[in-house]
Design a protein around this motif. Structure first.
Motif, PDB file in Angstrom:
ATOM      1  N   GLY A  13       0.822  -1.224   0.000  1.00 28.73           N
ATOM      2  CA  GLY A  13       0.000   0.000   0.000  1.00 28.73           C
ATOM      3  C   GLY A  13       0.844   1.258   0.000  1.00 28.73           C
ATOM      4  N   LEU A  36      -3.369  -4.918  -0.418  1.00 25.53           N
ATOM      5  CA  LEU A  36      -2.954  -5.607   0.802  1.00 25.53           C
ATOM      6  C   LEU A  36      -1.697  -4.955   1.342  1.00 25.53           C
ATOM      7  CD1 LEU A  36      -3.461  -9.070  -0.818  1.00 25.53           C
ATOM      8  CD2 LEU A  36      -4.783  -8.221   1.140  1.00 25.53           C
ATOM      9  N   GLU A  37      -1.743  -4.499   2.568  1.00 22.14           N
ATOM     10  CA  GLU A  37      -0.584  -3.791   3.154  1.00 22.14           C
ATOM     11  C   GLU A  37      -0.250  -4.444   4.484  1.00 22.14           C
ATOM     12  OE1 GLU A  37       1.810  -1.356   2.489  1.00 22.14           O
ATOM     13  OE2 GLU A  37       2.381  -2.006   4.500  1.00 22.14           O
ATOM     14  N   ALA A  39       1.826  -3.417   6.848  1.00 22.86           N
ATOM     15  CA  ALA A  39       2.021  -2.506   7.990  1.00 22.86           C
ATOM     16  C   ALA A  39       0.712  -1.837   8.385  1.00 22.86           C
ATOM     17  CB  ALA A  39       3.034  -1.431   7.612  1.00 22.86           C
ATOM     18  N   ARG A  43       3.130   4.833   8.636  1.00 21.17           N
ATOM     19  CA  ARG A  43       4.422   4.242   8.963  1.00 21.17           C
ATOM     20  C   ARG A  43       5.501   5.050   8.241  1.00 21.17           C
ATOM     21  NH1 ARG A  43       4.986   4.179   4.207  1.00 21.17           N
ATOM     22  NH2 ARG A  43       4.789   2.553   2.637  1.00 21.17           N
ATOM     23  N   VAL A  46      11.583   6.028   3.945  1.00 15.27           N
ATOM     24  CA  VAL A  46      12.525   6.957   3.338  1.00 15.27           C
ATOM     25  C   VAL A  46      12.094   7.237   1.896  1.00 15.27           C
ATOM     26  CG1 VAL A  46      14.121   5.229   2.409  1.00 15.27           C
ATOM     27  CG2 VAL A  46      15.023   7.426   3.218  1.00 15.27           C
ATOM     28  N   GLY A  47      12.546   8.364   1.320  1.00 13.75           N
ATOM     29  CA  GLY A  47      12.205   8.680  -0.074  1.00 13.75           C
ATOM     30  C   GLY A  47      11.266   9.868  -0.121  1.00 13.75           C
ATOM     31  N   ARG A 121       6.765  10.835   4.532  1.00 19.04           N
ATOM     32  CA  ARG A 121       6.126   9.659   3.921  1.00 19.04           C
ATOM     33  C   ARG A 121       5.079   9.025   4.836  1.00 19.04           C
ATOM     34  NH1 ARG A 121       8.830   6.888  -0.204  1.00 19.04           N
ATOM     35  NH2 ARG A 121       7.138   5.383   0.029  1.00 19.04           N
ATOM     36  N   ASP A 125       1.998   8.732   2.385  1.00 20.39           N
ATOM     37  CA  ASP A 125       1.542   7.391   1.989  1.00 20.39           C
ATOM     38  C   ASP A 125       0.153   7.106   2.557  1.00 20.39           C
ATOM     39  OD1 ASP A 125       4.095   7.364   0.957  1.00 20.39           O
ATOM     40  OD2 ASP A 125       4.630   5.387   1.699  1.00 20.39           O
ATOM     41  N   GLU A 308       9.212   0.197  -6.778  1.00 20.16           N
ATOM     42  CA  GLU A 308      10.579  -0.226  -6.485  1.00 20.16           C
ATOM     43  C   GLU A 308      10.783  -1.736  -6.598  1.00 20.16           C
ATOM     44  OE1 GLU A 308      12.294   2.059  -3.225  1.00 20.16           O
ATOM     45  OE2 GLU A 308      13.590   0.348  -2.826  1.00 20.16           O
ATOM     46  N   ALA A 318      16.949  12.025  -6.827  1.00 23.05           N
ATOM     47  CA  ALA A 318      15.593  12.055  -6.271  1.00 23.05           C
ATOM     48  C   ALA A 318      14.545  11.640  -7.306  1.00 23.05           C
ATOM     49  CB  ALA A 318      15.276  13.446  -5.718  1.00 23.05           C
ATOM     50  N   MET A 321      10.732   8.094  -6.544  1.00 20.46           N
ATOM     51  CA  MET A 321       9.276   8.208  -6.410  1.00 20.46           C
ATOM     52  C   MET A 321       8.638   8.542  -7.758  1.00 20.46           C
ATOM     53  SD  MET A 321       8.026   7.721  -3.362  1.00 20.46           S
ATOM     54  CE  MET A 321       6.790   8.873  -2.816  1.00 20.46           C
ATOM     55  N   THR A 324       8.439   5.418  -9.591  1.00 22.97           N
ATOM     56  CA  THR A 324       7.393   4.614  -8.937  1.00 22.97           C
ATOM     57  C   THR A 324       5.997   5.040  -9.401  1.00 22.97           C
ATOM     58  OG1 THR A 324       8.708   4.121  -6.988  1.00 22.97           O
ATOM     59  CG2 THR A 324       6.334   4.199  -6.671  1.00 22.97           C
TER      60      THR A 324
HETATM   61  C1  LIG Z   1      18.040   5.783   1.020  1.00 25.43           C
HETATM   62  C2  LIG Z   1      16.947   6.081   0.057  1.00 25.43           C
HETATM   63  C3  LIG Z   1      16.632   7.400  -0.237  1.00 25.43           C
HETATM   64  C4  LIG Z   1      15.631   7.694  -1.160  1.00 25.43           C
HETATM   65  N1  LIG Z   1      15.364   8.991  -1.439  1.00 25.43           N
HETATM   66  C5  LIG Z   1      14.447   9.290  -2.381  1.00 25.43           C
HETATM   67  C6  LIG Z   1      14.158  10.635  -2.695  1.00 25.43           C
HETATM   68  O1  LIG Z   1      14.694  11.577  -2.111  1.00 25.43           O
HETATM   69  N2  LIG Z   1      13.239  10.874  -3.670  1.00 25.43           N
HETATM   70  C7  LIG Z   1      12.605   9.863  -4.325  1.00 25.43           C
HETATM   71  O2  LIG Z   1      11.827  10.147  -5.236  1.00 25.43           O
HETATM   72  N3  LIG Z   1      12.829   8.572  -4.008  1.00 25.43           N
HETATM   73  C8  LIG Z   1      13.731   8.261  -3.059  1.00 25.43           C
HETATM   74  N4  LIG Z   1      13.936   6.954  -2.718  1.00 25.43           N
HETATM   75  C9  LIG Z   1      13.139   5.921  -3.404  1.00 25.43           C
HETATM   76  C10 LIG Z   1      11.744   5.734  -2.777  1.00 25.43           C
HETATM   77  O3  LIG Z   1      11.884   5.417  -1.429  1.00 25.43           O
HETATM   78  C11 LIG Z   1      11.017   4.619  -3.521  1.00 25.43           C
HETATM   79  O4  LIG Z   1      11.008   4.922  -4.890  1.00 25.43           O
HETATM   80  C12 LIG Z   1       9.560   4.444  -3.081  1.00 25.43           C
HETATM   81  O5  LIG Z   1       9.428   4.296  -1.696  1.00 25.43           O
HETATM   82  C13 LIG Z   1       8.990   3.211  -3.773  1.00 25.43           C
HETATM   83  O6  LIG Z   1       7.614   3.111  -3.505  1.00 25.43           O
HETATM   84  P1  LIG Z   1       6.869   1.692  -3.596  1.00 25.43           P
HETATM   85  O7  LIG Z   1       5.431   1.959  -3.395  1.00 25.43           O
HETATM   86  O8  LIG Z   1       7.328   0.972  -4.795  1.00 25.43           O
HETATM   87  O9  LIG Z   1       7.464   0.866  -2.352  1.00 25.43           O
HETATM   88  P2  LIG Z   1       7.302   1.164  -0.792  1.00 25.43           P
HETATM   89  O10 LIG Z   1       7.118   2.592  -0.551  1.00 25.43           O
HETATM   90  O11 LIG Z   1       8.467   0.494  -0.158  1.00 25.43           O
HETATM   91  O12 LIG Z   1       5.967   0.428  -0.392  1.00 25.43           O
HETATM   92  C14 LIG Z   1       5.877  -0.964  -0.388  1.00 25.43           C
HETATM   93  C15 LIG Z   1       4.820  -1.392   0.634  1.00 25.43           C
HETATM   94  O13 LIG Z   1       4.624  -2.804   0.512  1.00 25.43           O
HETATM   95  C16 LIG Z   1       4.379  -3.330   1.794  1.00 25.43           C
HETATM   96  N5  LIG Z   1       4.698  -4.762   1.778  1.00 25.43           N
HETATM   97  C17 LIG Z   1       5.910  -5.330   1.665  1.00 25.43           C
HETATM   98  N6  LIG Z   1       5.799  -6.671   1.721  1.00 25.43           N
HETATM   99  C18 LIG Z   1       4.482  -6.952   1.852  1.00 25.43           C
HETATM  100  C19 LIG Z   1       3.737  -8.155   1.982  1.00 25.43           C
HETATM  101  N7  LIG Z   1       4.343  -9.339   1.996  1.00 25.43           N
HETATM  102  N8  LIG Z   1       2.406  -8.061   2.084  1.00 25.43           N
HETATM  103  C20 LIG Z   1       1.760  -6.858   2.085  1.00 25.43           C
HETATM  104  N9  LIG Z   1       2.440  -5.685   1.992  1.00 25.43           N
HETATM  105  C21 LIG Z   1       3.766  -5.742   1.878  1.00 25.43           C
HETATM  106  C22 LIG Z   1       5.310  -2.522   2.686  1.00 25.43           C
HETATM  107  O14 LIG Z   1       4.901  -2.542   4.028  1.00 25.43           O
HETATM  108  C23 LIG Z   1       5.241  -1.131   2.059  1.00 25.43           C
HETATM  109  O15 LIG Z   1       4.290  -0.303   2.698  1.00 25.43           O
HETATM  110  C24 LIG Z   1      14.919   6.636  -1.782  1.00 25.43           C
HETATM  111  C25 LIG Z   1      15.215   5.317  -1.472  1.00 25.43           C
HETATM  112  C26 LIG Z   1      16.218   5.032  -0.570  1.00 25.43           C
HETATM  113  C27 LIG Z   1      16.522   3.593  -0.273  1.00 25.43           C
END
Ligand SMILES: Cc1cc2nc3c(=O)[nH]c(=O)nc-3n(C[C@H](O)[C@H](O)[C@H](O)COP(=O)(O)OP(=O)(O)OC[C@H]3O[C@@H](n4cnc5c(N)ncnc54)[C@H](O)[C@@H]3O)c2cc1C
Length: 567
Positions: A13, A36-37, A39, A43, A46-47, A121, A125, A308, A318, A321, A324
């Motif tokens: 989520g 399905l989330e 957490a 929560r 980072v990002g 975030r 989020d 991601e 940066a 996101m 994403t």
């Molecule tokens: C050090 C660092 C710095 C960053 N800085 C930046 C920045 O400045 N700017 C930027 O644009 N991007 C930045 N990013 C990248 C950014 O964090 C990601 O692009 C973004 O969070 C990806 O979003 P997402 O929805 O794909 O994954 P996430 O935000 O990680 O969300 C995934 C979700 O899936 C859930 N999940 C995982 N497993 C399961 C499961 N089995 N069942 C149900 N739920 C589950 C998790 O709880 C989580 O809430 C950074 C990344 C890092 C590592």
């Protein structure tokens, strides 16, 4: 336990999951979408530092106003200590002096279309996930996917932490770097770079903002040290995210606890030390070392990787996101279109995968350049040379531009020459700063421009607009593609008629005047010339000189309106 059926089941989520879900429901309210989330939100994550491209997607999702109402700092740009000298410089999305004071919450119009948010975030989020629910997605927090049943390339069922089993027609892996489906399906990943870093971060209360621009505007700070760099991102009036990034190899050599490395890094940076002089840290360090990677396969029989889980590029630009949100939007559109059965399913899926892979690869390559060219990394010189060598990168501005432009400027936003918010002019300005050497224009000094489509094939590319995918033509040669949309289409049309720059300019101006207001025509004309520069450096156009005719005279000022010494 019960077995429930859905049209689409989304694992995760975060922004990828909520964006996919919201857009699916927006354009096809009849779809049963489950998110399905594992957490419980809110929560931390980072990002936090965004690019303006995200704002347009938030607006399409119908939640830009909700995000604006949270009063996050408005990102006008970034201040860097990065490059050949230690002088600070700014990269702004719009000239800070032109940023008008306006009360908040504001509307998504005018200057705000050029800005981005710096988001906490935990709040961001949560807003997006609630919004997905408000739009009809079934959202279940504290519900983890614990097991996935597959049969060759097909996902069959999801098993949940509460013992329930879920069936869906499509499955989206939006689980972030964990990559729940990616791992179960055995999708290979590659690491197309030597850039493997580690990040250590914490959150601070009462740090000063480095810049206060108009109402709510600021810049993030990116400060190089001898062996890494610090990010400083205000997330609200009192909360700031501060992180330190260095190569994983160097981290191992330091043989110190991450807390010590982090505190020493912050203390050694004068600007950051000053900003946190009266601030307190949360005192809970977080680290990550899962770094740049690219999934080999992003789509299968009935599944997609979005966000991601599909890949990661170093956060220096940066862009994470943005990649994403864009991938989530394109995943949603692809499913919507598969439901329509208008286009061939293989074509739709192929382009979903190809688009994301190209973008992630190009952002990884972009980050390689950024690190390799940073003269401030005095303890990492060999490391930087190795990155450049491994990436096949020569660090002269001309070579670097050609290297970066290959596919980068034509893949991020179709029809425009831009990558990660940088257009060719700003990229050249950055290169001048990094190399302390003039960055010339390939098209300057020439006056005959001939379209060179030899060996090119035609291919249909998808355009994602208003919930539908339409086909546009594109020329393809080797790894490169020239999409026939936006400025590229206008130029191809003109170059089919003439190769003389005076006539090209006149036809271009005529065509742009009919599409843009007088004040925007010159901006559009400049951008079209930048597209011509990209077409020449990619080999779509050959440039020659006719000595009897006037030539194009272009140069890049070191101090521009958007990239300039810090002020
Ligand atoms: C050090 C660092 C710095 C960053 N800085 C930046 C920045 O400045 N700017 C930027 O644009 N991007 C930045 N990013 C990248 C950014 O964090 C990601 O692009 C973004 O969070 C990806 O979003 P997402 O929805 O794909 O994954 P996430 O935000 O990680 O969300 C995934 C979700 O899936 C859930 N999940 C995982 N497993 C399961 C499961 N089995 N069942 C149900 N739920 C589950 C998790 O709880 C989580 O809430 C950074 C990344 C890092 C590592």
């Amino acid at each position: 336990m019960s077995n429930k059926n859905y049209d689409v089941a989304i694992i995760g989520g975060g922004p990828a999951g909520s964006t996919t879900g919201t857009l699916l429901k927006k354009y096809n309210p009849n779809l049963e979408v489950l998110i399905l989330e594992k957490a419980k939100f809110p929560r931390d994550h980072v990002g936090e530092s965004q690019l303006p491209q995200i704002s347009a997607i938030l607006q399409e999702m119908g939640c830009w106003d909700k995000v604006e109402a949270a009063n996050f700092p408005i990102k006008i740009g970034a201040t860097y200590r990065w490059g050949k000298t230690s002088q600070l410089w700014d990269f702004d999305f719009l000239a800070a002096t032109k940023f008008q004071d306006e009360p908040r919450p504001a509307e998504y119009k005018g200057q705000r279309k050029q800005t981005a948010f710096q988001v906490d975030r935990s709040v961001y989020d949560n807003i997006l996930l609630d919004h997905a629910q408000d739009n009809g997605c079934e959202v279940r927090q504290e519900t983890a996917v614990t097991k996935v049943d597959i049969e060759t390339d097909q996902v069959k069922n999801l098993h949940l932490s509460n013992g329930e089993q879920i069936n869906a027609r499509y499955y989206i892996d939006a689980s972030g770097h964990i990559g729940v489906l990616r791992r179960v399906l055995g999708v290979e990943t590659t690491i197309p770079t030597r850039l493997q870093n580690i990040a250590i971060w914490d959150y601070w209360t009462n740090a000063e903002w480095a810049d206060e621009i108009g109402v709510g505007g600021t810049r993030v700070q990116v400060m190089s040290l001898a062996h890494g760099w610090i990010w400083f991102i205000p997330l609200g009036p009192t909360r700031t995210s501060i992180g330190f990034i260095c190569p994983a190899e160097h981290y191992k050599k330091l043989k110190k606890p991450p807390e010590d490395i982090y505190q020493e890094a912050l203390k050694s940076e004068p600007r950051i030390s000053e900003l946190i002089a009266n601030a307190t840290s949360r005192g809970k360090i977080e680290t990550t070392k899962d770094w740049s990677f690219l999934s080999e396969k992003l789509v299968g029989e009935n599944w997609f990787l979005a966000g991601e889980s599909a890949g990661f590029a170093d956060p220096i630009l940066a862009a994470g996101m943005t990649l994403t949100h864009v991938s989530a939007k394109e995943a949603a559109y692809t499913i919507l279109e598969l439901e329509q059965q208008k286009h061939d399913a293989t074509w739709l899926k192929h382009h979903y995968e190809d688009n994301q892979k190209r973008r992630i690869k190009q952002h990884i390559r972009f980050a390689d350049y950024w690190y390799a060219a940073n003269g401030q990394f005095s303890d990492l010189q060999k490391h930087c040379r190795d990155i450049a060598k491994d990436a096949g990168l020569k660090l002269t501005p001309e070579e670097a531009f050609r290297w970066l432009s290959q596919g980068g400027f034509t893949n991020d936003i179709l029809g425009q020459a831009v990558i990660g918010g940088f257009d060719p002019t700003s990229m050249k300005q950055v290169m001048q700063r990094f190399a302390q050497k003039d960055s010339s224009w390939e098209i300057s000094g020439y006056n005959i421009f001939k379209l060179n489509l030899e060996g090119a094939k035609q291919e249909d590319l998808p355009v994602y607009n208003n919930g539908r995918i339409e086909k546009i033509k594109s020329y393809v040669k080797d790894e490169q593609r020239l999409p026939l949309t936006g400025f590229y289409a206008a130029l191809v049309k003109i170059l089919e008629r003439t190769s003389d720059i005076q006539q090209i300019s006149a036809l271009l101006k005529k065509s742009l005047t009919s599409q843009y207001s007088p004040q925007h025509t010159q901006v559009a004309f400049n951008h079209a010339l930048q597209c011509l520069e990209v077409m020449v450096s990619e080999g779509w156009v050959t440039a020659k000189i006719d000595k009897k005719k006037p030539k194009l005279q272009l140069s890049t000022p070191t101090e521009g309106a958007l990239i300039h010494a810090h002020s």
